[in-house]
Write a protein that holds these residues in place. Structure first.
Motif, mmCIF file in Angstrom:
data_model
loop_
_atom_site.group_PDB
_atom_site.id
_atom_site.type_symbol
_atom_site.label_atom_id
_atom_site.label_comp_id
_atom_site.label_asym_id
_atom_site.label_seq_id
_atom_site.Cartn_x
_atom_site.Cartn_y
_atom_site.Cartn_z
ATOM 1 N N ARG A 61 0.956 -1.123 0.022
ATOM 2 C CA ARG A 61 -0.106 0.058 -0.047
ATOM 3 C C ARG A 61 0.689 0.933 0.033
ATOM 4 O O ARG A 61 0.542 2.247 -0.693
ATOM 5 C CB ARG A 61 -1.066 0.044 1.265
ATOM 6 N N VAL A 62 1.822 1.149 0.780
ATOM 7 C CA VAL A 62 2.747 2.314 0.874
ATOM 8 C C VAL A 62 3.499 2.731 -0.438
ATOM 9 O O VAL A 62 3.367 3.783 -0.960
ATOM 10 C CB VAL A 62 4.076 2.110 1.864
ATOM 11 N N VAL A 63 4.046 1.628 -1.109
ATOM 12 C CA VAL A 63 4.723 1.662 -2.445
ATOM 13 C C VAL A 63 3.996 2.078 -3.353
ATOM 14 O O VAL A 63 4.307 2.861 -4.389
ATOM 15 C CB VAL A 63 5.538 0.419 -2.537
ATOM 16 N N LYS A 64 2.686 1.633 -3.317
ATOM 17 C CA LYS A 64 1.691 2.062 -4.393
ATOM 18 C C LYS A 64 1.344 3.521 -4.347
ATOM 19 O O LYS A 64 1.476 3.994 -5.270
ATOM 20 C CB LYS A 64 0.387 1.227 -4.365
ATOM 21 N N GLY A 65 1.405 3.896 -3.124
ATOM 22 C CA GLY A 65 1.402 5.641 -2.815
ATOM 23 C C GLY A 65 2.516 6.281 -3.673
ATOM 24 O O GLY A 65 2.479 7.321 -4.056
ATOM 25 N N VAL A 66 3.703 5.882 -3.397
ATOM 26 C CA VAL A 66 4.926 6.145 -4.136
ATOM 27 C C VAL A 66 4.988 6.376 -5.499
ATOM 28 O O VAL A 66 5.190 7.248 -6.062
ATOM 29 C CB VAL A 66 6.312 5.459 -3.510
ATOM 30 N N ALA A 67 4.265 5.146 -6.102
ATOM 31 C CA ALA A 67 4.171 5.127 -7.422
ATOM 32 C C ALA A 67 3.139 6.171 -8.027
ATOM 33 O O ALA A 67 3.248 6.899 -8.888
ATOM 34 C CB ALA A 67 3.631 3.612 -7.840
ATOM 35 N N HIS A 68 2.067 6.221 -7.325
ATOM 36 C CA HIS A 68 1.120 7.487 -7.529
ATOM 37 C C HIS A 68 1.837 8.726 -7.725
ATOM 38 O O HIS A 68 1.396 9.489 -8.428
ATOM 39 C CB HIS A 68 -0.070 7.277 -6.812
ATOM 40 N N GLY A 69 2.517 9.203 -6.589
ATOM 41 C CA GLY A 69 3.156 10.197 -6.375
ATOM 42 C C GLY A 69 3.916 10.486 -7.572
ATOM 43 O O GLY A 69 4.203 11.740 -8.207
ATOM 44 N N CYS A 70 4.691 9.613 -7.980
ATOM 45 C CA CYS A 70 5.526 9.424 -9.324
ATOM 46 C C CYS A 70 5.195 9.968 -10.474
ATOM 47 O O CYS A 70 5.435 10.691 -11.494
ATOM 48 C CB CYS A 70 6.569 8.403 -9.468
ATOM 49 N N GLU A 71 3.878 9.329 -10.558
ATOM 50 C CA GLU A 71 2.913 9.617 -11.774
ATOM 51 C C GLU A 71 2.557 11.076 -11.825
ATOM 52 O O GLU A 71 2.646 11.576 -12.666
ATOM 53 C CB GLU A 71 1.760 8.639 -11.800
ATOM 54 N N LEU A 72 2.187 11.582 -10.747
ATOM 55 C CA LEU A 72 1.760 12.945 -10.636
ATOM 56 C C LEU A 72 2.985 13.920 -10.987
ATOM 57 O O LEU A 72 2.805 14.981 -11.428
ATOM 58 C CB LEU A 72 1.267 13.074 -9.244
#
Length: 344
Positions: free
Chosen positions: A119-130
């Motif tokens: 869940r944490v790393v999925k959020g990291v990936a989403h931040g990178c997409e943004l």
């Protein structure tokens, strides 16, 4: 003792680490941009600098999430702190005009809970997409005895790029320039030790409703807004003289970091809409105005300084790119004995 010991007997699961890597590969793949060589799982991450740059300068930044993680543990909210992690670094390097290229994360824990880590790393990936950057690597460290059960720590590292001739360093800022403020999504990732203290002293639950209808928990856990794409888009049509990412130290200590000698930033109090969470914190904690401006972003996540004649054009460009923009202050000559940033 007759039973052979294994790493698992000491509290470290190699299998769990391998499983996490496999789970996060799809998230990382979605962030890939031109320049990435290889994939997640190697010893080092490779990135090729585009030949479109004549004099490329790399800009780096690293940060964590701070004690906001304490609330992630308490409230079982692990989905957005990864975006906070990315935002703290990519917004920092944006200040110098840099386009984010790639990001690496470090996740450390006593016992690896693969579901939580995912869940944490999925959020990291989403931040990178943004931010428009690639998640090209990282490290997961399982260290029994180092962290309390159910807790972890995060750190991140971003690398960006800017043409040497287009570096924004604030040196051209002068009296008469206008300070624009880009709205924050809330406290972002700063001041959480004070936030937790205010809530403790108030005795109010995290389900407390604020004047805007949000719960206290929702308001403080709102992830850090990432300004990279909108600001880079605005920079195509407007000259930005300086920027300040409003993190720890608030408006009063971050804006002076980009001001040339002999200048002062004068912020106009009440010139922007402050999120309800800050009103609640100030009232419940009996916090003085100066302390609010020195600890929190107070609703302004990024300050952008432009020439007076460019202010309206810059506002329109930033709004068109999706930002809520306020004209919050001006640059003046520094009077003897005064602070570099004041609120009036």
């Amino acid at each position: 003792m007759t039973k052979p010991l294994s790493y698992a007997d000491s509290g470290v699961s190699i299998d769990a680490g391998d499983e996490l890597v496999e789970r996060i590969k799809p998230f990382a793949k979605k962030t890939l941009i031109p320049g990435v060589l290889g994939s997640i799982g190697g010893f080092g991450a490779l990135f090729e600098i585009s030949k479109d740059y004549k004099e490329p300068v790399l800009v780096t930044g690293t940060d964590g999430v701070g004690t906001k993680l304490k609330l992630a543990f308490l409230l079982n909210r692990h989905d957005t702190v990864g975006q906070d992690l990315v935002g703290m670094s990519v917004n920092d390097i944006l200040v110098q005009g840099a386009k984010s290229l790639f990001f690496l994360d470090y996740f450390a824990c006593g016992h690896l809970d693969v579901d939580v880590a995912e869940r944490v790393v999925k959020g990291v990936a989403h931040g990178c997409e943004l931010a428009g950057c690639a998640l090209i690597g990282g490290e997961t460290a399982e260290m029994p005895g180092m962290y309390p059960a159910g807790e972890y720590d995060l750190a991140g590292f971003a690398v960006g790029i800017v043409e040497k001739s287009q570096i924004i360093d604030g040196s051209r800022i002068k009296p008469g320039d206008v300070v624009l403020g880009l709205a924050s999504s809330g406290p972002h990732s700063n001041g959480f030790s004070l936030i937790r203290k205010v809530v403790e002293v108030s005795g109010k639950p995290w389900t407390t409703k604020l004047s805007d209808g949000k719960t206290l928990a929702d308001a403080v856990m709102e992830p850090t807004r990432i300004y990279v794409k909108p600001v880079l888009e605005a920079m195509k049509s407007v000259t930005i003289k300086g920027m300040a990412h409003i993190t720890g130290g608030g408006l009063l200590e971050n804006i002076p970091r980009v001001l040339p000698e002999g200048t002062q930033c004068v912020i106009k109090a009440g010139s922007w809409k402050r999120p309800a969470v800050f009103d609640w914190l100030q009232e419940e904690g009996h916090i003085e105005d100066h302390e609010m401006y020195r600890v929190f972003n107070n609703g302004i996540g990024m300050a952008v300084i432009v020439a007076a004649e460019d202010a309206e054009k810059a506002q329109k460009a930033l709004k068109a790119a999706g930002e809520t923009v306020y004209r919050i202050g001006v640059i003046e000559a520094l009077p003897a004995g005064e602070a570099l940033c004041v609120v009036r």
